[in-house]
Structures are given as structure tokens and as C-alpha cells.
Write a protein that holds these residues in place. Sequence first.
Motif, mmCIF file in Angstrom:
data_model
loop_
_atom_site.group_PDB
_atom_site.id
_atom_site.type_symbol
_atom_site.label_atom_id
_atom_site.label_comp_id
_atom_site.label_asym_id
_atom_site.label_seq_id
_atom_site.Cartn_x
_atom_site.Cartn_y
_atom_site.Cartn_z
ATOM 1 N N ILE A 285 29.480 41.319 2.986
ATOM 2 C CA ILE A 285 30.131 40.182 3.630
ATOM 3 C C ILE A 285 31.465 40.634 4.197
ATOM 4 N N CYS A 286 31.737 40.218 5.430
ATOM 5 C CA CYS A 286 32.981 40.520 6.128
ATOM 6 C C CYS A 286 33.523 39.190 6.640
ATOM 7 N N THR A 287 34.624 38.704 6.053
ATOM 8 C CA THR A 287 35.064 37.339 6.309
ATOM 9 C C THR A 287 36.573 37.215 6.459
ATOM 10 N N ASN A 288 37.006 36.475 7.470
ATOM 11 C CA ASN A 288 38.419 36.112 7.594
ATOM 12 C C ASN A 288 38.692 34.991 6.598
ATOM 13 N N GLN A 289 39.762 35.107 5.858
ATOM 14 C CA GLN A 289 40.130 34.066 4.885
ATOM 15 C C GLN A 289 41.623 33.744 5.011
ATOM 16 N N SER A 290 42.023 33.305 6.195
ATOM 17 C CA SER A 290 43.441 33.020 6.431
ATOM 18 C C SER A 290 43.939 31.820 5.632
ATOM 19 N N GLY A 291 43.037 31.048 5.040
ATOM 20 C CA GLY A 291 43.457 29.939 4.187
ATOM 21 C C GLY A 291 44.300 30.402 3.013
ATOM 22 N N ILE A 292 44.165 31.669 2.626
ATOM 23 C CA ILE A 292 44.996 32.207 1.540
ATOM 24 C C ILE A 292 46.457 32.251 1.982
ATOM 25 N N SER A 293 46.721 32.846 3.139
ATOM 26 C CA SER A 293 48.109 32.919 3.630
ATOM 27 C C SER A 293 48.646 31.553 4.028
ATOM 28 N N ARG A 294 47.763 30.652 4.381
ATOM 29 C CA ARG A 294 48.181 29.283 4.710
ATOM 30 C C ARG A 294 48.440 28.470 3.429
ATOM 31 N N ARG A 295 48.220 29.110 2.293
ATOM 32 C CA ARG A 295 48.431 28.512 0.965
ATOM 33 C C ARG A 295 47.554 27.293 0.720
ATOM 34 N N LEU A 296 46.355 27.323 1.312
ATOM 35 C CA LEU A 296 45.378 26.267 1.071
ATOM 36 C C LEU A 296 44.596 26.552 -0.210
ATOM 37 N N TYR A 297 44.535 27.832 -0.590
ATOM 38 C CA TYR A 297 43.914 28.283 -1.830
ATOM 39 C C TYR A 297 44.429 29.685 -2.094
ATOM 40 N N ASP A 298 44.184 30.207 -3.284
ATOM 41 C CA ASP A 298 44.678 31.541 -3.627
ATOM 42 C C ASP A 298 43.500 32.497 -3.862
ATOM 43 N N VAL A 299 43.822 33.742 -4.119
ATOM 44 C CA VAL A 299 42.786 34.757 -4.307
ATOM 45 C C VAL A 299 41.916 34.426 -5.524
ATOM 46 N N ASP A 300 42.509 33.874 -6.567
ATOM 47 C CA ASP A 300 41.715 33.483 -7.735
ATOM 48 C C ASP A 300 40.664 32.437 -7.355
ATOM 49 N N THR A 301 41.037 31.490 -6.516
ATOM 50 C CA THR A 301 40.090 30.469 -6.056
ATOM 51 C C THR A 301 39.007 31.098 -5.194
ATOM 52 N N LEU A 302 39.412 32.022 -4.310
ATOM 53 C CA LEU A 302 38.427 32.731 -3.485
ATOM 54 C C LEU A 302 37.444 33.484 -4.380
ATOM 55 N N ASN A 303 37.958 34.171 -5.389
ATOM 56 C CA ASN A 303 37.078 34.890 -6.320
ATOM 57 C C ASN A 303 36.146 33.936 -7.053
ATOM 58 N N ALA A 304 36.637 32.758 -7.419
ATOM 59 C CA ALA A 304 35.793 31.769 -8.099
ATOM 60 C C ALA A 304 34.678 31.273 -7.166
ATOM 61 N N MET A 305 35.006 31.093 -5.888
ATOM 62 C CA MET A 305 33.969 30.716 -4.911
ATOM 63 C C MET A 305 32.898 31.801 -4.834
ATOM 64 N N HIS A 306 33.344 33.053 -4.812
ATOM 65 C CA HIS A 306 32.396 34.155 -4.720
ATOM 66 C C HIS A 306 31.570 34.276 -5.999
ATOM 67 N N GLU A 307 32.173 34.005 -7.136
ATOM 68 C CA GLU A 307 31.409 34.003 -8.396
ATOM 69 C C GLU A 307 30.315 32.947 -8.358
ATOM 70 N N LYS A 308 30.636 31.769 -7.828
ATOM 71 C CA LYS A 308 29.622 30.719 -7.681
ATOM 72 C C LYS A 308 28.487 31.216 -6.795
ATOM 73 N N MET A 309 28.841 31.851 -5.685
ATOM 74 C CA MET A 309 27.828 32.388 -4.781
ATOM 75 C C MET A 309 26.979 33.442 -5.497
ATOM 76 N N PHE A 310 27.631 34.359 -6.237
ATOM 77 C CA PHE A 310 26.899 35.413 -6.954
ATOM 78 C C PHE A 310 25.917 34.813 -7.951
ATOM 79 N N ARG A 311 26.356 33.803 -8.711
ATOM 80 C CA ARG A 311 25.474 33.169 -9.702
ATOM 81 C C ARG A 311 24.269 32.522 -9.038
ATOM 82 N N GLN A 312 24.524 31.782 -7.965
ATOM 83 C CA GLN A 312 23.422 31.119 -7.259
ATOM 84 C C GLN A 312 22.496 32.143 -6.620
ATOM 85 N N LEU A 313 23.067 33.184 -6.073
ATOM 86 C CA LEU A 313 22.276 34.235 -5.442
ATOM 87 C C LEU A 313 21.408 34.957 -6.471
ATOM 88 N N ALA A 314 21.953 35.217 -7.646
ATOM 89 C CA ALA A 314 21.202 35.905 -8.702
ATOM 90 C C ALA A 314 19.966 35.114 -9.110
#
Length: 187
Positions: free
Chosen positions: A53-82
Motif C-alpha cells: 500500500i502506498c498512501t498519502n495521509q496528510s490528515g496526520i499533519s493536519r492534526r485530524l488523527y495521529d500515527v497511533d490512530t493510523l496504525n490502529a486503522m491498519h490493524e483493523k484492516m489486517f485483522r479483517q484481511l486475515a
Amino acid sequence: MKTLNNNLIILDRDGVINLDSDDYIKSVDEWEAIPGSLEAIAKLNQADYKVVICTNQSGISRRLYDVDTLNAMHEKMFRQLARHGGEVSAIFFCPHVNEDNCSCRKPKIGMYQDIIQRFSLQNDLNGIPVVGDSLRDLTGAVQLGAEPHLVLTGKGKLTREKGGLPPYTAIHEDLSAFVAHFLLAKQ
């Protein structure tokens, strides 16, 4: 037997794998897979393809969410994908807002160069499919030899209407349609 250069598939995230929003996907609860997208990734894996996956995530710098939240989103994706027997080999993201101070934000080629280095490719993305829903998802990768595929989910229909796609861009209804077409062509 496939070589590294032709067993890799590069996907954008928002609008390709998960539903997109003009207000950004800012939380785990907002992250929702597009129907069939996770199954499509699993089919690629089962056919011996690595998905990146190659993704722009400018919402982090815009302070709409943080890297921990991004990682949690990806964990959700990984679990569902598994659950479908699939996996993602790597995620590359750009958190920058100001493109002038950044070499990685698509359509720039920095993240794609990181993919080349990480997967020991031969200085380009020659023949590697890149799947996105916007022009910026495709242009940088195409500069490095990738094969462009537009999906009509997310911003894809608007992107198609605006035009200016790289030559030979294949257009697919969604990620599932891309995978069905791609795997059939590889038989």
C-alpha cells in the motif's frame, strides 16, 4: 516462477481498499472496507502476489488523527484481511501537508523509490501494476515504469471524467474487478 519485479502489486488505500471521505478517514470506526476489496487482496496473495500500500495521509499533519490512530486503522484492516486469508507486505505513507517540503507525497516519486529500495527492485517499477482512484496515485508510479490501473470507487469516476490519465491506463469498476481481470490475463 515469478521474479520480484512481477509479483508485486501497489495499491492506494483510501477509495481503493476502504471507503473514502472528503473529510478524511480519521478513526478506526470510520475505516470501512469497500465490499470485495479484502477478498480481492487475498486472491492476489493466493496467486503468489505481494501487495504493498502506498498512501498519502496528510490528515496526520493536519492534526485530524495521529500515527497511533493510523496504525490502529491498519490493524483493523489486517485483522479483517486475515479472515479472508490475505495480507499486506508493507505500507508506505506520507504524512506531510506541504508538498513543497516533501519528496514523498504522491504524485511525487519518493514513496515509490522507497518501495524500489525495500523490495530490491531494479531501479524502477517496470511492469508492476499500480492501482488508484486518482491521477496522483498513478502519475509518479508511471514515471518509474509502473502499469496504471484506475478503479471507479472513491474518486475514480471523477478522475475518469476529468481526463488526463497516463496512456494505457486500464479502468476497472473496483479492486475486485481489477483482480479478476489481472489474474485472468496472467493465466
